[in-house]
Each structure stands twice: as structure tokens, then as C-alpha cells.
Design an enzyme around this catalytic site. Sequence first.
Site, mmCIF file in Angstrom:
data_model
loop_
_atom_site.group_PDB
_atom_site.id
_atom_site.type_symbol
_atom_site.label_atom_id
_atom_site.label_comp_id
_atom_site.label_asym_id
_atom_site.label_seq_id
_atom_site.Cartn_x
_atom_site.Cartn_y
_atom_site.Cartn_z
ATOM 1 N N GLY A 91 2.826 -9.566 4.567
ATOM 2 C CA GLY A 91 2.885 -8.751 3.205
ATOM 3 C C GLY A 91 1.579 -7.540 3.280
ATOM 4 N N ASN A 92 1.096 -6.984 2.242
ATOM 5 C CA ASN A 92 0.053 -6.102 2.400
ATOM 6 C C ASN A 92 -0.592 -5.937 0.873
ATOM 7 O OD1 ASN A 92 1.079 -3.742 0.604
ATOM 8 N ND2 ASN A 92 2.515 -3.818 2.311
ATOM 9 N N ARG A 93 -1.798 -5.185 0.891
ATOM 10 C CA ARG A 93 -2.783 -5.231 -0.384
ATOM 11 C C ARG A 93 -2.238 -4.313 -1.356
ATOM 12 N NH1 ARG A 93 -6.485 -8.476 1.425
ATOM 13 N NH2 ARG A 93 -7.244 -8.306 3.548
ATOM 14 N N ALA A 104 4.368 0.687 -0.733
ATOM 15 C CA ALA A 104 3.718 0.313 0.744
ATOM 16 C C ALA A 104 4.685 -0.627 1.473
ATOM 17 C CB ALA A 104 2.471 -0.073 0.591
#
Length: 401
Positions: free
Chosen positions: A210-212, A278
Site C-alpha cells: 500500500g502507500n501513505r 495514489a
Amino acid sequence: MLGGKKILLGISGGIAAYKTTFLVRLFIKAGAQVKIVMTQSASSFVSPLTLSTLSKNPVLSDFVNEEDGSLSWNNHVELGLWADIMLVAPATANTLSKMANGVCDNLLLATYLSAKCQVYFAPAMDLDMYKHPSTKNSIEKLQSYGNVMIPAESGELASGLHGEGRMAEPENIIQFIEKDLAEGLPLSGKKVLITAGPTYEAIDPVRFLGNRSTGAMGFELAQKAADLGAEVVLVSGPTHLSISHSGIQLVQVTSAQEMYDACHKVYPNMDIAICAAAVADYRPKHVATEKIKKKEGEMHLELERNPDILLSLGEVKKHQFLVGFALETQNELENAKEKLQRKHLDAIVLNSLKDDGAGFGGTTNKITFIDKNLKIKTFGLKTKPEVASDIWDEIISRIHA
Ligand code: C5P
């Protein structure tokens, strides 16, 4: 639509006045502030105490108040200027006629004459009174002043007769005003798709890549679009954010592929699309069906490309105004312009990670808006709601040009 709006409710003396208790409740539930002015005869039909309890404001009827032996003046000019919207409901034949002719013999009428805001009136009377040429004349006069009628409904009347003249039901009054307010807005009638948040790409049943991203920018864009009258489909990856607006349909997805499918399902009907998500560029090539056990030594994950949702929307674009985001760390402008052209965009919003306060996680952002004619506008550091406003101003000025 009504959130934060200041509503001045004028109640005149008809049996439908009892329904204003429900009306006030609905306004308050919708997030509006309500102040009430009622005629003396209205207070025979509904109690000022009930209304002041519901509206959390004193209910005014007279030009002067006597309290603890001293007199104070109820300032109709101030009330008229305070309001964003004045609604006269029920508007009896008597009050309509007085409003139409500038008669000013009670506080409600004086306030009406002082109000500079949009005025709505919801007639309520017996069917023959409603049909009478004199009433029609009053209504036409009021409409010629720019006041808006919320038409009476048909049904059983207090007289026992059946016909047109019942005040519109409180739910219908609210719906009418919301629709009317929306029609005057710059994105009224527009359908908007927004992607937001990160995507999670499964490795096994318990792990993911995943990402932030928090989704904050996309959610602010959706909120603003809905406030400006749009019908919004917000396709969001996993976030902790929630949103509740009658103009926003939230579609929750997890992976890039799910986001891709959800976007393409609605895209043909959209007028504007903004990709603020994102999206993970890669996903594990093989997703384990059982939790992967740890072993000695290194572990390698084989990744494959995810679809580029924005690019794919650009490729099938017809009438849509398509906007992307670019988060760059070097050669920002060059890279953003290249992306704008390669993905067939109408505009791109650049945020540079070099700028303090811009990018993921925070509450602020600093953007540069670039359109397809390579017209560039740079903005200062602002809160995300302010940035959303700036982006919509830029888009609206181009779709209405
Ligand atoms: O090419 P790059 O990932 O930098 O482009 C960023 C823009 O493309 C953003 O608007 C993002 O939402 C969108 N994007 C997408 N699908 C991907 C990757 C990026 O929609 N797989």
C-alpha cells in the site's frame, strides 16, 4: 445544500402552521440555523415555545418586547439582513396580499420588506381562496419581485373540502429549496468522477502493498464539487475518512483493478473526472491463497503492472474534462507537462515534494495548475479545502468558457 445556511422562517396564521415544527426540525437536521418571526394569529395555531425550543432561538412576533419591565425593539432590518434565505410558510392569502402590496403592519411583513436574500413562500389556504383571482394576482406580483413560490399541494383541506391549497409537506419544501439552490450553482447538472486514497494490492489473505495516501485531497474535491451542485461519484481506496452529502455516492474499492473497473463503469456518463488517487503502479503477480509462512533466507515478490486508470480514461475520453495529479520530485514542470499530453488530459495539478507542506498526509498542499494549452498557474501553500476550491475555480472557468 442547507448546511450552515441562515434561514428566516416567517409563519402566518393558518392551520398548516402546526407543520412548521417538523419543518424547523428538518432545517436544523440539515445543518441550517433557523430564526422565526410569526404573526399574532400564527401563535394560536402553534406554540412559540415549541418553535423556540426546536430552533434554539427566541421566536419574535412584536416590534417591541417587554422583559423585566423594560422595553426592547426587535430589529426587523437586522433580521432581514441576517438571513441567507427567507421562507414564509404557511403564507396565508392575507399575508401574501400584504407582502405583494408593501403592507407592513406586523413584524413578519416589516422583516420581509427588509430582507435582501432569496425569498420563498409556501401558500396554504382553502381551494377557492387559492384559485381566487386576487390570490393569483398577489402570487404573480411576488414572483415579479423575484420571490419563489413553493406550490400548494392537493388533498384534504381543513375545511373538509378536497383540492389544491394544502401547504407543501415539510420534506417537499426542503427538497424544493435544495433543488432551487442547486440550480443556481456552477456545477449544477454536472456529473463528476473523483478517485481518492491509496490502493491495497494483496500479497496473501493478510498482507498487502500500500502507500501513505490518506485520501484527504480527493475527499475535499468531492465535497467542494457537491457543494457547487455536482452529482459526484467518489471512488476511494481504503481510508479512515467518511463523507456524507446527498450529492456524493461513495464507491469503496481496495485494489487498483477494482478502482479501474468502478471508474470505467461510470465514466461514459461523467462530465468531469479528477484522478487524485495514489494508485499502486505494481501488484504481486501471484496472490497466495493461504498466509505465507516465513522461511530462512530472502524472499522475492514478483510484481506486475497495474492498469494506469488515468491513462485509460484519457484513451477513451469523449466529452469529459479529465484532470490528473502529478507528484514530482525532479523536473516537476517538464514531467507534469509530459504526463498531461501522454495521458490526454485537459489539465494536471502538480504538487512538488520539494515544497514544505505539500503532498501526502498533511493538511496543506501547494499546487501548480497546468491546462492543455500549457497555461500555468501557481498557488501558495493552502489548506486542502482551499486547494480544492482553487482547483474547481480553474476547472469551472474552463468548462464554462
Ligand atoms: O504517472 P503517475 O502515476 O505519476 O500519474 C499520476 C496520476 O495518474 C494521478 O492523477 C493518479 O491518480 C493517476 N494514476 C492512475 N492509475 C495509476 C497510476 C496513476 O489513475 N495506475
